[in-house]
Design a protein around this motif. Structure first.
Motif, PDB file in Angstrom:
ATOM      1  N   PRO A 218       0.777  -0.681  -0.293  1.00 28.81           N
ATOM      2  CA  PRO A 218      -0.361  -0.437  -0.516  1.00 28.81           C
ATOM      3  C   PRO A 218       1.167   1.142   0.020  1.00 28.81           C
TER       4      PRO A 218
ATOM      5  N   MET B 203       0.127  11.813   3.518  1.00 26.47           N
ATOM      6  CA  MET B 203      -1.503  12.446   3.770  1.00 26.47           C
ATOM      7  C   MET B 203      -2.109  11.154   4.684  1.00 26.47           C
TER       8      MET B 203
ATOM      9  N   GLU C 204       1.959  -0.025   9.709  1.00 25.64           N
ATOM     10  CA  GLU C 204       2.822  -0.057   8.358  1.00 25.64           C
ATOM     11  C   GLU C 204       1.967  -0.721   6.940  1.00 25.64           C
TER      12      GLU C 204
ATOM     13  N   GLU D 281       8.002   8.071  15.716  1.00 23.34           N
ATOM     14  CA  GLU D 281       6.795   8.355  14.216  1.00 23.34           C
ATOM     15  C   GLU D 281       7.658   7.647  12.809  1.00 23.34           C
TER      16      GLU D 281
ATOM     17  N   ASN E 106       6.137  16.511   9.786  1.00 25.59           N
ATOM     18  CA  ASN E 106       7.058  18.889   9.257  1.00 25.59           C
ATOM     19  C   ASN E 106       6.848  17.928   7.585  1.00 25.59           C
ATOM     20  N   SER E 107       5.675  17.351   7.014  1.00 31.14           N
ATOM     21  CA  SER E 107       6.066  16.870   5.354  1.00 31.14           C
ATOM     22  C   SER E 107       4.613  16.721   5.370  1.00 31.14           C
TER      23      SER E 107
ATOM     24  N   GLY F 250      -1.242   7.305   4.310  1.00 30.25           N
ATOM     25  CA  GLY F 250       0.753   6.895   5.282  1.00 30.25           C
ATOM     26  C   GLY F 250       0.238   7.016   7.008  1.00 30.25           C
ATOM     27  N   ASN F 251       0.265   8.644   6.877  1.00 29.56           N
ATOM     28  CA  ASN F 251      -0.347   9.435   8.588  1.00 29.56           C
ATOM     29  C   ASN F 251      -0.183   7.635   9.150  1.00 29.56           C
TER      30      ASN F 251
ATOM     31  N   PHE G 221      -5.796   1.191   4.087  1.00 27.25           N
ATOM     32  CA  PHE G 221      -7.120   2.127   4.730  1.00 27.25           C
ATOM     33  C   PHE G 221      -7.931   2.512   3.658  1.00 27.25           C
TER      34      PHE G 221
ATOM     35  N   GLY H 254       3.658  11.542  13.978  1.00 27.17           N
ATOM     36  CA  GLY H 254       3.914  13.002  14.519  1.00 27.17           C
ATOM     37  C   GLY H 254       4.181  13.818  14.108  1.00 27.17           C
TER      38      GLY H 254
ATOM     39  N   ALA I 254       0.784   5.897  -0.125  1.00 24.95           N
ATOM     40  CA  ALA I 254      -0.215   7.088  -0.265  1.00 24.95           C
ATOM     41  C   ALA I 254       0.674   7.944  -0.988  1.00 24.95           C
ATOM     42  N   GLY I 255       1.453   9.111  -0.364  1.00 23.20           N
ATOM     43  CA  GLY I 255       2.208  10.104  -0.188  1.00 23.20           C
ATOM     44  C   GLY I 255       3.436   9.464  -0.559  1.00 23.20           C
ATOM     45  N   GLY I 256       4.031   8.582   0.139  1.00 19.78           N
ATOM     46  CA  GLY I 256       5.506   7.993  -0.250  1.00 19.78           C
ATOM     47  C   GLY I 256       6.644   8.947   0.936  1.00 19.78           C
ATOM     48  N   THR I 257       6.459   9.281   1.692  1.00 19.14           N
ATOM     49  CA  THR I 257       7.461   9.999   1.934  1.00 19.14           C
ATOM     50  C   THR I 257       8.008   9.606   3.244  1.00 19.14           C
ATOM     51  N   GLY I 258       7.421   8.386   2.998  1.00 19.76           N
ATOM     52  CA  GLY I 258       8.015   7.645   4.331  1.00 19.76           C
ATOM     53  C   GLY I 258      10.044   7.361   4.466  1.00 19.76           C
TER      54      GLY I 258
END
Ligand SMILES: Cc1cc2nc3c(=O)[nH]c(=O)nc-3n(C[C@H](O)[C@H](O)[C@H](O)COP(=O)(O)OP(=O)(O)OC[C@H]3O[C@@H](n4cnc5c(N)ncnc54)[C@H](O)[C@@H]3O)c2cc1C
Length: 475
Positions: free
Chosen positions: A82, A153, A213, A425, A147-148, A156-157, A219, A163, A84-88
């Motif tokens: 899965p 998204m 994760e 986080e 901060n991202s 991903g949150n 979701f 946090g 979402a924004g790919g900022t992980g």
């Protein structure tokens, strides 16, 4: 210099071909990407986990698309990652086993903002910052603020239990989730939780899924708690002779009975990067706190903070933001830290360990010792109010990487020894999987694996994450 993907079983060519045909038949070809470039664009996230091109990317447009994809994945025995924004930051969205990337960014409606019940119902592709803006337009507030937030998204949150700076006062994502709609491998839909303020029926499956994760379910909707937007905000910068003085002031502020909504700390090397990025900071300062309070009595709370900080040893100066523009400028400097510090070396790895607030100075000392022992450059900033520090390791040459790996392992061990935890986080993902057993017992890890088996007996959902598989690169 990348973290190698774990040793997971890849799907057979025949399974993938069958899945592609079924996906195109059920979802239509426009939602199913199979080209090398298109799949390549979903190979990485914002971690240094080595990317792997998925065999197929599904751009889901609805919960039905998610359910259909998960039904096909089970029938064809193809893994699903899965996204979402790919900022992980730990490789959570990297498809280490190939197969299907299930992109949820296009399921992005804010379905409802219910003022009377203080609830928002949102889909996983809603950008966190967009949700903030929408609820704040209604005089409401959704606190989690990674901060991202301009690019990450809600999906991903939820996946990482994200946090942000405001966690000190308002908690993390799980504290704001009332209920979920999530889809299981095979396509069954699960509704968990409630829409009410209270509710304790059965096990708290919502809490289990938040932070899982992407390994238990996908979701498709979240029911989130809101609150009225705090009426006043007051922000200040406190500059110190060194970071230890700044860290000591963190404990003093909280001990004085003030819980700021944010209490961010920067060390000397981070301040140098900020200066390097063109932000003027008093040259005497080698440590900094960014302090923000809110509520009806924000001004008087900030005055109290000012008294405490002024009485702390090592204060150089304290600067109070006079208006919203000045506040935004202070925060812009904080939010660009990740990028500014990235320029200091060819490579940078940012850890997100957490220690009890009273152990921050000890962690800083241990970090210096680790830096000396391994000769790896480092800097530290982060959410000091809740003890969550981003220790960053920097290096230029590939041959330094083994020393960096040693430094990371030493940091993880030191954190646990200080009574802390590996990640505040970013999650475990691929990068931290080798360290899980530093913190958790065999029994606890075993129970979590059993839970994983209940949700996903064939191990198709986000394989290679959280639990180090046999032959994992880091083991
Ligand atoms: C500059 C920068 C600053 C950051 N600051 C913070 C910070 O302050 N606090 C913080 O917590 N994090 C921070 N992060 C890390 C990252 O932004 C967060 O982990 C964020 O929550 C990831 O969201 P995403 O939408 O990008 O998720 P992705 O990277 O796409 O996915 C993250 C995880 O969630 C899973 N997932 C995604 N969508 C779904 C879904 N629909 N259903 C089930 N699982 C799903 C994925 O499989 C993956 O395991 C930062 C990252 C960057 C690059």
């Amino acid at each position: 210099v990348l973290v190698r993907p774990p040793d997971v079983i890849l799907p057979s060519r025949a399974s993938i071909d069958r899945a592609k045909i079924e996906l195109e038949r059920r979802l239509g070809p426009s939602k199913v990407l199979t080209g090398e470039d298109a799949c390549g664009a979903y190979a990485n996230d914002d971690s240094d986990v080595e990317g792997r091109r998925a065999d197929v990317v599904v751009i889901a447009a609805s919960a039905e698309d998610v359910a259909a994809t998960l039904a096909i994945a089970e029938a064809c025995e193809v893994p699903v990652t899965p996204r979402a924004g790919g900022t992980g930051r730990t490789g959570g969205a990297v498809p280490v086993a190939g197969g299907i990337v299930l992109a949820t960014h296009a399921i992005a409606r804010i379905k409802e903002i219910d003022r009377a019940n203080l609830v928002a119902v949102v889909e996983p592709g809603v950008v966190t910052g967009v949700l903030h803006a929408e609820v704040e337009r209604e005089g409401l507030f959704y606190a989690p603020d990674p901060n991202s937030l301009d690019s990450c998204m809600i999906g991903g949150n939820l996946g990482e239990n994200a946090g942000g700076p405001r966690a000190l006062k308002y908690g993390v994502t799980s504290d704001w989730v009332l209920g979920l709609e999530a889809c299981l491998v095979g396509g069954r839909v699960l509704r968990t939780g409630k829409r009410t303020v209270k509710g304790v029926t059965g096990y708290d499956v919502t809490a289990l899924l938040v932070g899982s994760e992407g390994t238990l379910a996908v979701f498709t909707e979240a029911t989130l708690r809101l609150m009225p937007k705090p009426p006043g905000i007051a922000t200040a910068l406190a500059l110190f002779v060194d970071v230890r003085a700044a860290a000591a002031a963190v404990g003093a502020i909280v001990a004085a009975g003030v819980i700021p909504r944010c209490l961010e700390m920067l060390d000397a090397a981070t301040l140098a990067a900020v200066r390097g990025a063109g932000v003027a900071v008093d040259e005497r300062a080698q440590g900094m706190l960014l302090i923000e309070v809110d509520g009806e009595s924000a001004e008087s709370a900030l005055l109290r903070v000012g008294e405490v900080v002024s009485a702390s040893a090592g204060l150089v100066d304290i600067v109070v933001a006079q208006d919203g523009t000045q506040r935004d400028r202070l925060w812009a400097a904080r939010r660009m830290l990740s990028k500014a510090t990235r320029k200091l070396a060819r490579h940078k790895l940012s850890e997100d360990v957490v220690v009890p607030r009273t152990k921050i100075v000890d962690l800083l000392e241990r970090t210096d010792e680790i830096g000396e022992a391994t000769r790896v450059r480092h800097l530290t900033y982060g959410h000091a109010g809740d003890g969550n520090l981003h220790v960053n390791f920097l290096w230029d040459h590939d041959e330094e990487r083994p020393a960096v790996d040693r430094a990371i392992e030493m940091l993880m061990r030191a954190t646990v020894k200080l009574g802390g935890t590996l990640t505040g986080e970013h999650g475990i993902g691929v990068s931290k999987a080798p360290f899980l057993a530093f913190e958790q017992s065999e029994e606890l890890i075993g129970i979590q694996k059993q839970i994983k088996d209940v949700f996903d007996p064939k191990g198709l959902l986000n394989p290679g994450k959280i639990f180090a598989s046999r032959g994992h690169a880091g083991c």
